[in-house]
Write a protein that holds these residues in place. Structure first.
Motif, PDB file in Angstrom:
ATOM      1  N   ASN A   1       2.003 -39.944 -22.097  1.00 55.43           N
ATOM      2  CA  ASN A   1       2.769 -41.134 -22.442  1.00 55.43           C
ATOM      3  C   ASN A   1       1.944 -42.410 -22.386  1.00 55.43           C
ATOM      4  O   ASN A   1       2.265 -43.410 -23.040  1.00 55.43           O
ATOM      5  CB  ASN A   1       3.974 -41.270 -21.517  1.00 55.43           C
ATOM      6  CG  ASN A   1       3.594 -41.366 -20.052  1.00 55.43           C
ATOM      7  OD1 ASN A   1       2.974 -40.447 -19.511  1.00 55.43           O
ATOM      8  ND2 ASN A   1       3.958 -42.457 -19.395  1.00 55.43           N
TER       9      ASN A   1
ATOM     10  N   TYR B   1       6.579 -41.182 -28.591  1.00 60.64           N
ATOM     11  CA  TYR B   1       6.076 -39.824 -28.364  1.00 60.64           C
ATOM     12  C   TYR B   1       7.092 -38.791 -28.847  1.00 60.64           C
ATOM     13  O   TYR B   1       6.767 -37.917 -29.657  1.00 60.64           O
ATOM     14  CB  TYR B   1       5.742 -39.591 -26.893  1.00 60.64           C
ATOM     15  CG  TYR B   1       5.348 -38.148 -26.637  1.00 60.64           C
ATOM     16  CD1 TYR B   1       4.052 -37.717 -26.869  1.00 60.64           C
ATOM     17  CD2 TYR B   1       6.278 -37.207 -26.224  1.00 60.64           C
ATOM     18  CE1 TYR B   1       3.688 -36.385 -26.691  1.00 60.64           C
ATOM     19  CE2 TYR B   1       5.937 -35.881 -26.033  1.00 60.64           C
ATOM     20  CZ  TYR B   1       4.636 -35.476 -26.276  1.00 60.64           C
ATOM     21  OH  TYR B   1       4.298 -34.151 -26.110  1.00 60.64           O
TER      22      TYR B   1
ATOM     23  N   TYR C   1       6.983 -45.786 -25.284  1.00 56.13           N
ATOM     24  CA  TYR C   1       7.107 -44.379 -24.914  1.00 56.13           C
ATOM     25  C   TYR C   1       8.026 -43.590 -25.855  1.00 56.13           C
ATOM     26  O   TYR C   1       7.768 -42.402 -26.107  1.00 56.13           O
ATOM     27  CB  TYR C   1       7.626 -44.231 -23.488  1.00 56.13           C
ATOM     28  CG  TYR C   1       6.662 -44.653 -22.407  1.00 56.13           C
ATOM     29  CD1 TYR C   1       5.327 -44.969 -22.690  1.00 56.13           C
ATOM     30  CD2 TYR C   1       7.070 -44.741 -21.078  1.00 56.13           C
ATOM     31  CE1 TYR C   1       4.453 -45.358 -21.695  1.00 56.13           C
ATOM     32  CE2 TYR C   1       6.201 -45.128 -20.072  1.00 56.13           C
ATOM     33  CZ  TYR C   1       4.904 -45.442 -20.382  1.00 56.13           C
ATOM     34  OH  TYR C   1       4.037 -45.824 -19.386  1.00 56.13           O
TER      35      TYR C   1
END
Length: 359
Positions: free
Chosen positions: A128, A316, A313
């Motif tokens: 991350n 992802y 994040y």
């Protein structure tokens, strides 16, 4: 994305599973958190409270017995379980996301990559920190040539935790794959490789500083990249005065950035991407922006402030969903993770033998 969401099984509901994976999965268009696997009764209740529609399973075997009802499995359990669980998931015919480190050895990561390729399944490693706000900002500065030729990259994940917390992450048992080298070190090494490419030499110093600590809690890694860049990486739980997160020195200018990306703290505080405050997700105030310049310390006003890009994040799992739906490559492959593990293994040998290790 349209159509029926992909059903995700999440193995592990400790820090990684409950703070990072579950909220990010739930916030991703095209994914739905179907099942959480944990044998801990309190964590089972926590999962049900946070996700009322989620199913709960006590063991990974219980989950894989329903493999036909799932589209993806995420492994957020202790490090020593990553390889056996990922192997079982792939053999059950399901794509898998594994938290870092994917394995304790590069050879194991490459074996998993070969198995995934043989089965035609996605295997991705959750790194991350490639979507931290400061890292995204630095990538942009490098792409724009703002620093010129980079000569030195300094990266720090430093904390002040003078008393050990205990648990498997701080266990001295090699089977647990604990310690900061493989924990925070996985992040800083991965970032250095993404930014500056392959490494030809590794030197490391690892220490156990705190009374009662069983594994490394103060570690330094020096990398020489094939392109000549030198990376100096620090991970520590014993830093009473925290240094800059990044200090990057080039032929034209340097970039210095203090402070950590705010997304982890936000997730721990119960904030969620996609909520009413989503416009501000991953952002930080101007007083925390890094500075770009030459010839003077940023702490005495040198250089100019550079707006920090928002951390992301959620990108992802959005990339994972896109790969599964459209058939493209997933983010952060096991082959990339194996390259980072090559460096971590070399760092461990270097610290043990007190020599530089050539790759």
């Amino acid at each position: 994305m349209t159509g029926t969401p992909l059903r995700v099984g999440l193995i592990g509901y400790g820090l990684a599973g409950s703070v990072f994976h579950a909220p990010l999965i739930a916030a991703t268009e095209g994914l739905v958190l179907d099942t959480v696997v944990t044998s801990n009764a309190e964590r089972q209740e926590q999962a049900r409270a946070e996700f009322p529609d989620v199913r709960v399973a006590a063991t990974p075997d219980d989950l894989l017995a329903r493999a036909g009802e799932l589209d993806l499995v995420v492994i957020a359990s202790p490090n020593k379980t990553h390889v056996p669980l990922a192997t079982a998931v792939l053999k059950a015919g399901l794509p898998v996301v594994v938290d870092k480190p994917v394995a304790g050895a590069a050879a194991e990561a490459r074996e998993l990559a070969a198995l995934a390729e043989e089965r035609g399944l996605l295997l991705s490693v959750f790194q991350n920190r490639r979507w931290d706000n400061d890292f995204l900002t630095l990538r942009g500065l490098l792409a724009d040539g703002e620093l010129g030729d980079v000569w030195r990259f300094e990266s720090r994940f430093e904390r002040w935790r003078p008393l050990p917390k205990g648990g498997w992450r701080e266990s001295g048992d090699p089977a647990e794959i604990g310690g900061l080298l493989y924990d925070l070190g996985s992040h800083v090494v991965d970032q250095a490789l993404v930014l500056f490419g392959p490494v030809v030499s590794v030197y490391a110093e690892t220490d156990v500083r705190r009374p009662g600590a069983e594994t490394d809690d103060d570690t330094f890694i020096a990398l020489t990249h094939a392109n000549g860049v030198r990376s100096h990486l620090y991970v520590s739980a014993t830093t009473a005065q925290l240094g800059p997160r990044f200090r990057v020195l080039g032929s034209k200018a340097g970039y210095v950035k203090y402070g950590l990306d705010p997304q982890e703290a936000a997730l721990k505080d119960g904030e969620r991407p996609g909520g009413t405050a989503d416009a501000g997700w991953g952002t930080e105030p101007e007083e925390l922006w890094g500075r770009l310049g030459a010839g003077e310390s940023p702490l005495t006003g040198g250089g100019r402030p550079v707006r920090t890009l928002p951390g992301d994040y959620p990108a992802y799992y959005a990339a994972v969903a896109k790969a599964l739906i459209d058939g493209g490559p997933g983010p952060v492959t096991a082959v990339e993770a194996a390259a980072a593990l090559d460096v971590l293994e070399a760092a461990r040998r270097s610290a043990r033998d007190k020599v530089a290790v050539t790759l």
